[in-house]
Write a protein that holds these residues in place. Sequence first.
Motif, PDB file in Angstrom:
ATOM      1  N   ILE A 195      31.881 -55.086-119.120  1.00 30.86           N
ATOM      2  CA  ILE A 195      32.978 -55.300-118.168  1.00 30.86           C
ATOM      3  C   ILE A 195      33.652 -53.982-117.781  1.00 30.86           C
ATOM      4  CG2 ILE A 195      34.596 -55.915-120.042  1.00 30.86           C
ATOM      5  CD1 ILE A 195      34.643 -57.348-116.482  1.00 30.86           C
ATOM      6  N   ALA A 196      33.758 -53.036-118.733  1.00 33.58           N
ATOM      7  CA  ALA A 196      34.413 -51.757-118.406  1.00 33.58           C
ATOM      8  C   ALA A 196      33.600 -51.003-117.346  1.00 33.58           C
ATOM      9  CB  ALA A 196      34.567 -50.915-119.667  1.00 33.58           C
ATOM     10  N   ARG A 197      32.281 -51.003-117.511  1.00 32.41           N
ATOM     11  CA  ARG A 197      31.412 -50.325-116.538  1.00 32.41           C
ATOM     12  C   ARG A 197      31.454 -51.052-115.183  1.00 32.41           C
ATOM     13  NH1 ARG A 197      29.928 -45.985-114.229  1.00 32.41           N
ATOM     14  NH2 ARG A 197      27.822 -45.970-113.387  1.00 32.41           N
ATOM     15  N   LEU A 198      31.441 -52.383-115.215  1.00 29.66           N
ATOM     16  CA  LEU A 198      31.509 -53.126-113.952  1.00 29.66           C
ATOM     17  C   LEU A 198      32.818 -52.813-113.227  1.00 29.66           C
ATOM     18  CD1 LEU A 198      30.266 -55.280-112.043  1.00 29.66           C
ATOM     19  CD2 LEU A 198      31.644 -56.970-113.266  1.00 29.66           C
ATOM     20  N   THR A 199      33.906 -52.764-113.977  1.00 24.66           N
ATOM     21  CA  THR A 199      35.211 -52.478-113.366  1.00 24.66           C
ATOM     22  C   THR A 199      35.202 -51.097-112.704  1.00 24.66           C
ATOM     23  OG1 THR A 199      36.265 -53.871-115.027  1.00 24.66           O
ATOM     24  CG2 THR A 199      37.691 -52.336-113.841  1.00 24.66           C
ATOM     25  N   ALA A 200      34.595 -50.111-113.395  1.00 21.38           N
ATOM     26  CA  ALA A 200      34.525 -48.758-112.828  1.00 21.38           C
ATOM     27  C   ALA A 200      33.661 -48.748-111.561  1.00 21.38           C
ATOM     28  CB  ALA A 200      33.954 -47.795-113.867  1.00 21.38           C
ATOM     29  N   LEU A 201      32.545 -49.457-111.596  1.00 24.98           N
ATOM     30  CA  LEU A 201      31.646 -49.471-110.435  1.00 24.98           C
ATOM     31  C   LEU A 201      32.291 -50.157-109.228  1.00 24.98           C
ATOM     32  CD1 LEU A 201      28.157 -50.283-112.044  1.00 24.98           C
ATOM     33  CD2 LEU A 201      28.814 -48.172-110.868  1.00 24.98           C
ATOM     34  N   VAL A 202      32.934 -51.302-109.455  1.00 23.74           N
ATOM     35  CA  VAL A 202      33.505 -52.014-108.301  1.00 23.74           C
ATOM     36  C   VAL A 202      34.683 -51.237-107.722  1.00 23.74           C
ATOM     37  CG1 VAL A 202      32.675 -54.274-109.065  1.00 23.74           C
ATOM     38  CG2 VAL A 202      35.019 -53.592-109.618  1.00 23.74           C
ATOM     39  N   GLU A 203      35.403 -50.561-108.604  1.00 24.08           N
ATOM     40  CA  GLU A 203      36.507 -49.705-108.133  1.00 24.08           C
ATOM     41  C   GLU A 203      35.958 -48.584-107.257  1.00 24.08           C
ATOM     42  OE1 GLU A 203      40.251 -47.251-108.819  1.00 24.08           O
ATOM     43  OE2 GLU A 203      39.919 -49.375-109.162  1.00 24.08           O
ATOM     44  N   ALA A 204      34.884 -47.930-107.718  1.00 18.97           N
ATOM     45  CA  ALA A 204      34.274 -46.839-106.942  1.00 18.97           C
ATOM     46  C   ALA A 204      33.706 -47.347-105.617  1.00 18.97           C
ATOM     47  CB  ALA A 204      33.172 -46.171-107.765  1.00 18.97           C
ATOM     48  N   ALA A 205      33.269 -48.598-105.618  1.00 23.13           N
ATOM     49  CA  ALA A 205      32.676 -49.163-104.404  1.00 23.13           C
ATOM     50  C   ALA A 205      33.738 -49.565-103.376  1.00 23.13           C
ATOM     51  CB  ALA A 205      31.812 -50.370-104.767  1.00 23.13           C
ATOM     52  N   GLY A 206      34.987 -49.742-103.839  1.00 22.45           N
ATOM     53  CA  GLY A 206      36.054 -50.097-102.892  1.00 22.45           C
ATOM     54  C   GLY A 206      36.634 -51.481-103.097  1.00 22.45           C
ATOM     55  N   PHE A 207      36.392 -52.049-104.292  1.00 17.18           N
ATOM     56  CA  PHE A 207      36.941 -53.381-104.592  1.00 17.18           C
ATOM     57  C   PHE A 207      38.119 -53.270-105.565  1.00 17.18           C
ATOM     58  CE2 PHE A 207      32.518 -54.632-103.528  1.00 17.18           C
ATOM     59  CZ  PHE A 207      32.777 -55.649-102.614  1.00 17.18           C
ATOM     60  N   SER A 208      38.879 -54.346-105.606  1.00 13.00           N
ATOM     61  CA  SER A 208      39.921 -54.516-106.617  1.00 13.00           C
ATOM     62  C   SER A 208      39.260 -54.819-107.964  1.00 13.00           C
ATOM     63  CB  SER A 208      40.794 -55.711-106.236  1.00 13.00           C
ATOM     64  OG  SER A 208      39.980 -56.872-106.185  1.00 13.00           O
TER      65      SER A 208
END
Length: 228
Positions: A195-208
Amino acid sequence: MLSSDPSPARQGTYDLVVQQLIPGYASLARLSVALLASSPLASQPESAVLVAGCGTGAELLEADAQRPDWQLTAIDPSAEMLAVARQRLQNRGRIDWHHATVEELGAESRFDGALSVLVLQSLPDDGTKLAFLSALARSLRPQGQLVLVDLMRPERSPLSSQVAEAWGCFQRASGVDGEAVDPTAQIQGFHPIGIARLTALVEAAGFSDPAPFFQALDFQGFLLQRRA
Ligand SMILES: C[S@@+](CC[C@H](N)C(=O)[O-])C[C@H]1O[C@@H](n2cnc3c(N)ncnc32)[C@H](O)[C@@H]1O
């Protein structure tokens, strides 16, 4: 059997296999569509909705049933999977079909909502996952929402082996006659992340930040919103 690129022999059985493997899969598409249909943008009549990695059409069938007014775009790089989906949806309303990856779509800020179910898990975390998520974010209008469901990396606990055993029992009780998938083993061709990696990736992609809405074993669903 839950492959990102199933062989033709497997495609006929994909829908059965996925139900034998994922507890709750039968209602997952229903819940995913219901969730998106209650979002600020996609709740509007005739919203444009992207089904990314539509596979054999589970989310498209559900979208058509719940929201026949949606303008659907379906995309998948597997010609075989797309052919099954097109066959299943042949009597339904117009769908814009694309034989391509999401990264190739090049749709800029056009969609009011998107669904990506069991796709990200098969992409390596070498920039490919980020490219996929960035393409999805770009394809959405600001504040458009994405329903993302994926196999996540298991969190280990002292009781993990019991959960693993129960998954094997679930598969056999669901009719798997061969060897059950062992969740403690690396599943070939899959690249689950935590989940920590997913959160970082979606943040970098432009999501909340991802808001969880579904979990069965390590299959988890998240609601994301493109930042304004
Ligand atoms: C496991 S299937 C899931 C299909 C369907 N969403 C479901 O829940 O049953 C994953 C699908 O994602 C597609 N796929 C893989 N990489 C993709 C990409 N970069 N863009 C769009 N679809 C992709 C595969 O071809 C495959 O049909």
